[in-house]
Design a protein around this motif. Structure first.
Motif, PDB file in Angstrom:
ATOM      1  N   LEU A  84       0.853  -1.193   0.000  1.00  0.00           N
ATOM      2  CA  LEU A  84       0.000   0.000   0.000  1.00  0.00           C
ATOM      3  C   LEU A  84       0.887   1.241   0.000  1.00  0.00           C
ATOM      4  N   ASP A  85       1.446   1.524  -1.145  1.00  0.00           N
ATOM      5  CA  ASP A  85       2.288   2.705  -1.335  1.00  0.00           C
ATOM      6  C   ASP A  85       1.400   3.786  -1.956  1.00  0.00           C
ATOM      7  N   PHE A  86       0.836   4.644  -1.106  1.00  0.00           N
ATOM      8  CA  PHE A  86      -0.166   5.603  -1.567  1.00  0.00           C
ATOM      9  C   PHE A  86       0.398   6.614  -2.562  1.00  0.00           C
ATOM     10  N   LYS A  87       1.662   6.989  -2.381  1.00  0.00           N
ATOM     11  CA  LYS A  87       2.277   7.918  -3.325  1.00  0.00           C
ATOM     12  C   LYS A  87       2.424   7.270  -4.703  1.00  0.00           C
ATOM     13  N   ALA A  88       2.794   5.997  -4.703  1.00  0.00           N
ATOM     14  CA  ALA A  88       2.925   5.280  -5.973  1.00  0.00           C
ATOM     15  C   ALA A  88       1.572   5.123  -6.648  1.00  0.00           C
ATOM     16  N   ILE A  89       0.556   4.816  -5.869  1.00  0.00           N
ATOM     17  CA  ILE A  89      -0.796   4.679  -6.422  1.00  0.00           C
ATOM     18  C   ILE A  89      -1.235   5.982  -7.070  1.00  0.00           C
ATOM     19  N   LYS A  90      -0.958   7.107  -6.404  1.00  0.00           N
ATOM     20  CA  LYS A  90      -1.320   8.413  -6.953  1.00  0.00           C
ATOM     21  C   LYS A  90      -0.551   8.688  -8.251  1.00  0.00           C
ATOM     22  N   ARG A  91       0.736   8.338  -8.272  1.00  0.00           N
ATOM     23  CA  ARG A  91       1.533   8.567  -9.483  1.00  0.00           C
ATOM     24  C   ARG A  91       0.983   7.769 -10.660  1.00  0.00           C
ATOM     25  N   LEU A  92       0.604   6.511 -10.385  1.00  0.00           N
ATOM     26  CA  LEU A  92       0.057   5.671 -11.450  1.00  0.00           C
ATOM     27  C   LEU A  92      -1.295   6.199 -11.921  1.00  0.00           C
ATOM     28  N   ARG A  93      -2.124   6.599 -10.981  1.00  0.00           N
ATOM     29  CA  ARG A  93      -3.423   7.175 -11.355  1.00  0.00           C
ATOM     30  C   ARG A  93      -3.234   8.413 -12.233  1.00  0.00           C
ATOM     31  N   HIS A 105      -4.107  -3.385 -18.541  1.00  0.00           N
ATOM     32  CA  HIS A 105      -3.887  -4.824 -18.717  1.00  0.00           C
ATOM     33  C   HIS A 105      -2.862  -5.255 -17.666  1.00  0.00           C
ATOM     34  N   ALA A 106      -3.356  -5.812 -16.576  1.00  0.00           N
ATOM     35  CA  ALA A 106      -2.506  -6.174 -15.433  1.00  0.00           C
ATOM     36  C   ALA A 106      -2.048  -7.622 -15.536  1.00  0.00           C
ATOM     37  N   HIS A 107      -0.765  -7.843 -15.287  1.00  0.00           N
ATOM     38  CA  HIS A 107      -0.195  -9.182 -15.385  1.00  0.00           C
ATOM     39  C   HIS A 107       0.185  -9.714 -14.003  1.00  0.00           C
ATOM     40  N   ALA A 108      -0.149 -10.999 -13.791  1.00  0.00           N
ATOM     41  CA  ALA A 108       0.277 -11.717 -12.587  1.00  0.00           C
ATOM     42  C   ALA A 108      -0.118 -10.949 -11.319  1.00  0.00           C
ATOM     43  N   SER A 109       0.818 -10.736 -10.395  1.00  0.00           N
ATOM     44  CA  SER A 109       0.494 -10.152  -9.086  1.00  0.00           C
ATOM     45  C   SER A 109       0.236  -8.655  -9.108  1.00  0.00           C
ATOM     46  N   SER A 110       0.336  -8.019 -10.267  1.00  0.00           N
ATOM     47  CA  SER A 110       0.039  -6.587 -10.344  1.00  0.00           C
ATOM     48  C   SER A 110      -1.468  -6.312 -10.290  1.00  0.00           C
ATOM     49  N   TYR A 111      -2.273  -7.369 -10.142  1.00  0.00           N
ATOM     50  CA  TYR A 111      -3.717  -7.188 -10.092  1.00  0.00           C
ATOM     51  C   TYR A 111      -4.146  -6.303  -8.920  1.00  0.00           C
ATOM     52  N   PHE A 112      -3.388  -6.330  -7.800  1.00  0.00           N
ATOM     53  CA  PHE A 112      -3.827  -5.609  -6.601  1.00  0.00           C
ATOM     54  C   PHE A 112      -3.787  -4.094  -6.809  1.00  0.00           C
ATOM     55  N   ILE A 113      -2.630  -3.586  -7.226  1.00  0.00           N
ATOM     56  CA  ILE A 113      -2.538  -2.139  -7.447  1.00  0.00           C
ATOM     57  C   ILE A 113      -3.445  -1.714  -8.602  1.00  0.00           C
ATOM     58  N   SER A 114      -3.627  -2.607  -9.568  1.00  0.00           N
ATOM     59  CA  SER A 114      -4.490  -2.283 -10.709  1.00  0.00           C
ATOM     60  C   SER A 114      -5.957  -2.198 -10.297  1.00  0.00           C
ATOM     61  N   SER A 115      -6.363  -3.037  -9.358  1.00  0.00           N
ATOM     62  CA  SER A 115      -7.750  -2.972  -8.886  1.00  0.00           C
ATOM     63  C   SER A 115      -8.008  -1.687  -8.106  1.00  0.00           C
ATOM     64  N   ILE A 116      -6.991  -1.186  -7.401  1.00  0.00           N
ATOM     65  CA  ILE A 116      -7.129   0.096  -6.713  1.00  0.00           C
ATOM     66  C   ILE A 116      -7.295   1.222  -7.733  1.00  0.00           C
ATOM     67  N   ILE A 117      -6.538   1.131  -8.823  1.00  0.00           N
ATOM     68  CA  ILE A 117      -6.671   2.115  -9.901  1.00  0.00           C
ATOM     69  C   ILE A 117      -8.089   2.087 -10.473  1.00  0.00           C
ATOM     70  N   LYS A 118      -8.652   0.900 -10.612  1.00  0.00           N
ATOM     71  CA  LYS A 118     -10.022   0.757 -11.124  1.00  0.00           C
ATOM     72  C   LYS A 118     -11.021   1.441 -10.187  1.00  0.00           C
ATOM     73  N   LEU A 120     -10.340   3.998  -8.247  1.00  0.00           N
ATOM     74  CA  LEU A 120     -10.116   5.445  -8.369  1.00  0.00           C
ATOM     75  C   LEU A 120     -10.561   5.976  -9.724  1.00  0.00           C
ATOM     76  N   LEU A 121     -10.446   5.137 -10.754  1.00  0.00           N
ATOM     77  CA  LEU A 121     -10.803   5.538 -12.116  1.00  0.00           C
ATOM     78  C   LEU A 121     -11.776   4.512 -12.704  1.00  0.00           C
ATOM     79  N   PRO A 122     -13.028   4.545 -12.303  1.00  0.00           N
ATOM     80  CA  PRO A 122     -14.000   3.533 -12.752  1.00  0.00           C
ATOM     81  C   PRO A 122     -14.170   3.470 -14.265  1.00  0.00           C
ATOM     82  N   ARG A 123     -13.808   4.538 -14.971  1.00  0.00           N
ATOM     83  CA  ARG A 123     -13.981   4.566 -16.426  1.00  0.00           C
ATOM     84  C   ARG A 123     -13.060   3.597 -17.149  1.00  0.00           C
TER      85      ARG A 123
END
Length: 375
Positions: A84-93, A105-118, A120-123
């Protein structure tokens, strides 16, 4: 500021195709030489001239595969430090927002941070790509975070049919689709010169990890060494210097195989290494659809693989498929190939044709773009 996280200048494009404007980012945790990582890079590269803009983000670390990224791929190193790196999540968003990316398009274990992006950005459309061959053997409690994250998946891509079935049964997603991996020839200029006789080299292209079961191959190779003493075995893959690695090295030393077995570590010139061998082996206890198997085919190697994951379907009758963990079957198959150069050549050519006809980038990328376009 968002601009500080750009690793390359991101150039806009007016490119369109018959599916309309499409901007896609591949998300992967590292760019080390692994199967999921190579798939992410291959897809990002192949999409460059087929969609409006192709991006790739590695979240935790870079690696040798960075050298193989097409210069026109929008590359972003997130440098995420913890789950849970909130600064990284914000940068990716912010990166996704600024670049108007519509598909993650999330691969392997990157599903977690990608789901958080979803969240934050439901579109955005979130697609998860599952590469893990033994997913159906994992305890239910171990999949809790994945199952929770799957509420935010729009689609799942699986590298074999068993994984697709597992996803349909266990995940909260509308669609789970089997799409085979594909491979392309490496464009890296480096060249590793292998020891031994060119026509008498066996290659195992896999990181030194437990599921790859290197010791099975080593035990069989040791038994064959007396009658095939001029053959060499080359193990190419990342050495984690753990107990598994120590066991491999100990076996090689105890059986006095240092002149016939070579540990080469990570190499980014797989194509040139394959071109110097005549047999490709994979002895895993489980797999999804291993990239090495496809790379062996591109290099016209005769192959021997264990019957795990999608391996049997890929190899079909063009190589030897043996029961997992069976020393006798592996030994029998290797003896047939090692004692018959004509058979090796025949099998290698037939397998090469099979891979080029059925596992090409053109076919698979077209399928993936269709999935992106599905409502």
């Amino acid at each position: 500021m968002v601009s500080t996280v750009y690793a390359r200048h991101i150039r806009g494009s007016n490119k369109e195709n018959h599916r309309g404007i499409m901007r896609v980012i591949q998300i992967i945790d590292s760019l080390n030489l692994g199967g999921a990582e190579r798939v992410a890079v291959n897809i990002a590269n192949q999409l460059v001239d087929k969609i409006d803009k192709s991006f790739l983000c590695t979240t935790r670390e870079e690696g040798l595969l960075k050298e193989e990224l097409n210069n026109d791929v929008g590359y972003f190193f997130l440098n995420r430090k913890k789950t849970l790196d909130f600064k990284a999540i914000k940068r990716l968003r912010d990166f996704i927002t600024v670049n108007k990316i519509g598909i993650v398009h999330a691969h392997a274990s990157s599903y977690f941070i990608s789901s958080i992006i979803k969240i934050l950005l439901p579109r955005v459309q979130l697609i998860w790509h599952d590469h893990l061959g033994n997913r159906n053997q994992i305890k239910p409690n171990s999949s809790f975070v994945l199952k929770l994250s799957s509420y935010f998946f729009d689609k799942v891509i699986a590298v074999n049919s068993e994984l697709a079935s597992w996803a349909k049964t266990n995940l909260k997603t509308n669609e789970a689709i089997y799409v085979p991996n594909f491979t392309v020839r490496s464009k890296v200029d480096s060249y590793t010169q292998l020891k031994g006789v060119r026509s008498k080299r066996i290659l195992y292209l896999a990181n030194l990890r437990n599921p790859k079961n290197h010791l099975l191959l080593l035990r069989v190779f040791y038994e064959l060494n007396e009658n095939f003493h001029d053959w060499t075995l080359h193990l190419v893959g990342k050495d984690y210097n753990d107990n598994y690695s120590k066991e491999i090295k100990s076996f090689i030393k105890s059986k006095d195989l240092e002149s016939n077995v070579f540990l080469l570590g990570q190499r980014n010139d797989a194509s040139s290494i394959i071109g110097q061998c005549s047999i490709g082996v994979l002895t895993s206890t489980y797999e999804g659809l291993p990239m090495a198997l496809l790379e062996y085919g591109l290099g016209s190697l005769a192959v021997v693989v264990t019957d795990v994951g999608q391996c049997k379907e890929v190899v079909s009758d063009y190589g030897f498929v043996v029961k997992s963990q069976s020393e006798s079957e592996l030994k029998k198959a290797l003896v047939k190939l090692m004692s018959n150069e004509e058979l090796r050549t025949e099998k290698g050519k037939a397998y090469n044709l099979h891979i080029n006809q059925n596992y090409t980038a053109k076919q698979v990328i077209s399928r993936i773009i269709d999935i992106y376009s599905m409502n």
